[in-house]
Design an enzyme around this catalytic site. Structure first.
Site, PDB file in Angstrom:
ATOM      1  N   ASP A   1     -58.007 -41.573  51.743  1.00 32.37           N
ATOM      2  CA  ASP A   1     -58.529 -40.293  52.250  1.00 32.37           C
ATOM      3  C   ASP A   1     -57.641 -39.728  53.359  1.00 32.37           C
ATOM      4  O   ASP A   1     -58.118 -38.992  54.229  1.00 32.37           O
ATOM      5  CB  ASP A   1     -59.979 -40.450  52.754  1.00 32.37           C
ATOM      6  CG  ASP A   1     -60.924 -40.918  51.650  1.00 32.37           C
ATOM      7  OD1 ASP A   1     -60.697 -40.558  50.494  1.00 32.37           O
ATOM      8  OD2 ASP A   1     -61.886 -41.654  51.955  1.00 32.37           O
TER       9      ASP A   1
ATOM     10  N   ASN B   1     -57.465 -35.345  45.346  1.00 29.32           N
ATOM     11  CA  ASN B   1     -58.805 -35.931  45.481  1.00 29.32           C
ATOM     12  C   ASN B   1     -59.688 -34.927  46.206  1.00 29.32           C
ATOM     13  O   ASN B   1     -59.202 -34.082  46.953  1.00 29.32           O
ATOM     14  CB  ASN B   1     -58.729 -37.236  46.282  1.00 29.32           C
ATOM     15  CG  ASN B   1     -60.074 -37.943  46.358  1.00 29.32           C
ATOM     16  OD1 ASN B   1     -60.825 -37.984  45.369  1.00 29.32           O
ATOM     17  ND2 ASN B   1     -60.403 -38.492  47.511  1.00 29.32           N
TER      18      ASN B   1
ATOM     19  N   HIS C   1     -63.012 -35.043  48.817  1.00 31.53           N
ATOM     20  CA  HIS C   1     -63.758 -35.989  49.659  1.00 31.53           C
ATOM     21  C   HIS C   1     -64.882 -35.239  50.370  1.00 31.53           C
ATOM     22  O   HIS C   1     -64.649 -34.135  50.898  1.00 31.53           O
ATOM     23  CB  HIS C   1     -62.812 -36.629  50.683  1.00 31.53           C
ATOM     24  CG  HIS C   1     -63.493 -37.643  51.534  1.00 31.53           C
ATOM     25  ND1 HIS C   1     -63.780 -38.922  51.079  1.00 31.53           N
ATOM     26  CD2 HIS C   1     -63.989 -37.572  52.787  1.00 31.53           C
ATOM     27  CE1 HIS C   1     -64.408 -39.586  52.029  1.00 31.53           C
ATOM     28  NE2 HIS C   1     -64.552 -38.792  53.075  1.00 31.53           N
TER      29      HIS C   1
HETATM   30  C1  GRF Z   1     -68.418 -35.845  45.260  1.00 29.11           C
HETATM   31  O1  GRF Z   1     -69.293 -35.658  46.321  1.00 29.11           O
HETATM   32  C2  GRF Z   1     -67.022 -36.071  45.753  1.00 29.11           C
HETATM   33  O2  GRF Z   1     -66.752 -35.423  46.945  1.00 29.11           O
HETATM   34  C3  GRF Z   1     -66.998 -37.559  45.966  1.00 29.11           C
HETATM   35  O3  GRF Z   1     -67.793 -38.095  44.945  1.00 29.11           O
HETATM   36  C4  GRF Z   1     -68.733 -37.133  44.504  1.00 29.11           C
HETATM   37  C5  GRF Z   1     -68.582 -36.980  43.033  1.00 29.11           C
HETATM   38  O4  GRF Z   1     -69.563 -36.180  42.466  1.00 29.11           O
HETATM   39  N1  GRF Z   1     -65.630 -38.025  45.974  1.00 29.11           N
HETATM   40  P1  GRF Z   1     -69.461 -35.750  40.930  1.00 29.11           P
HETATM   41  O5  GRF Z   1     -69.351 -37.028  40.113  1.00 29.11           O
HETATM   42  O6  GRF Z   1     -68.279 -34.867  40.772  1.00 29.11           O
HETATM   43  O7  GRF Z   1     -70.757 -35.040  40.645  1.00 29.11           O
END
Ligand code: GRF
Length: 223
Positions: A150, A112, A114
């Site tokens: 997380d 993931n 974050h």
């Molecule tokens: C990113 O900021 C990621 O860290 C979080 O959700 C957002 C997703 O953005 N988990 P995208 O859809 O990849 O543009």
């Protein structure tokens, strides 16, 4: 680069899909020896669906609210991932909280990203919270997914400064630039056999990774 040896990725999204696109470009350019075999979205309105189709990637849309309960949705999600024979599940802006059982099923093969320097600010509204706390730096983290939200082992973080006058939008943009650098990088390490995430402690270049690696943004990226 032969696609026979490429690491097969299932990328799971809920929104814009900018991380998915950054990974897709890294695959397409040969920067990493990986291939997206499935993009799975849980919202038909997710902007990443069209973007993925335009790149010729296979897309599946599973509308979470059409399932009876979380177990039903997760069952369908597992079926979609497993049908693609993905070797690594890449959560990229996926807005569902997955059950511990789901995390256990994909233990050691799910990542993931974050938008904070974990363990600070798990959960939502990370940019707002960093600004409200008066933090001087902020960032993003790539981590292994476990049953703790997380909370899985951290692999790589990117740090950016919080600048005077920052809003959640300007800070988020600075952080996202880094997300698009570090997420493909970590996947590339797994594809190249440099990073193993199957054990309790990730191993990088044959050594236990007891603390995350940190990327400092360059002056140019940080402005
Ligand atoms: C990113 O900021 C990621 O860290 C979080 O959700 C957002 C997703 O953005 N988990 P995208 O859809 O990849 O543009």
């Amino acid at each position: 680069m032969s696609s026979d040896t490429a690491l097969r990725l299932a990328v799971v999204i809920s929104g814009r899909g900018s991380n998915m696109l950054a990974i897709a470009r890294a695959c397409a350019s040969g920067m990493i020896n990986a291939r997206i075999v499935s993009v799975i979205a849980d919202r038909p309105e997710a902007g990443g669906i069209e973007a993925a189709r335009q790149m010729g990637l296979p897309v599946a849309v599973l509308v979470a609210r059409e399932y009876h309960d979380r177990a039903g949705f997760e069952h369908a999600l597992r079926a979609a991932i497993d049908a693609s024979a993905a070797q690594l599940v890449v959560l990229a802006g996926f807005m569902h909280i997955l059950s511990p059982e789901f995390a256990v099923h994909y233990a050691g093969r799910m990542l993931n990203i974050h938008p904070s320097l974990l363990p600070s600010y798990p959960g939502l509204h990370t940019h707002e919270r960093a600004l409200a706390a008066g933090d001087s730096s902020h960032g993003c983290s790539v981590h292994v997914v476990t049953g703790v939200l997380d909370g899985g082992p951290l692999i790589l973080q990117a740090r950016v400064p919080v600048l005077p006058g920052d809003t959640p939008a300007t800070l988020s943009a600075r952080v996202q630039l880094q997300e698009h650098i570090i997420y493909p990088e970590v996947i590339g390490w797994i594809a190249a056999g440099r990073l193993a995430i199957t054990g309790a402690t990730p191993q990088f270049d044959g050594r236990p990774l007891n603390a995350p690696m940190i990327r400092e943004c360059t002056d140019h990226e940080c402005s």
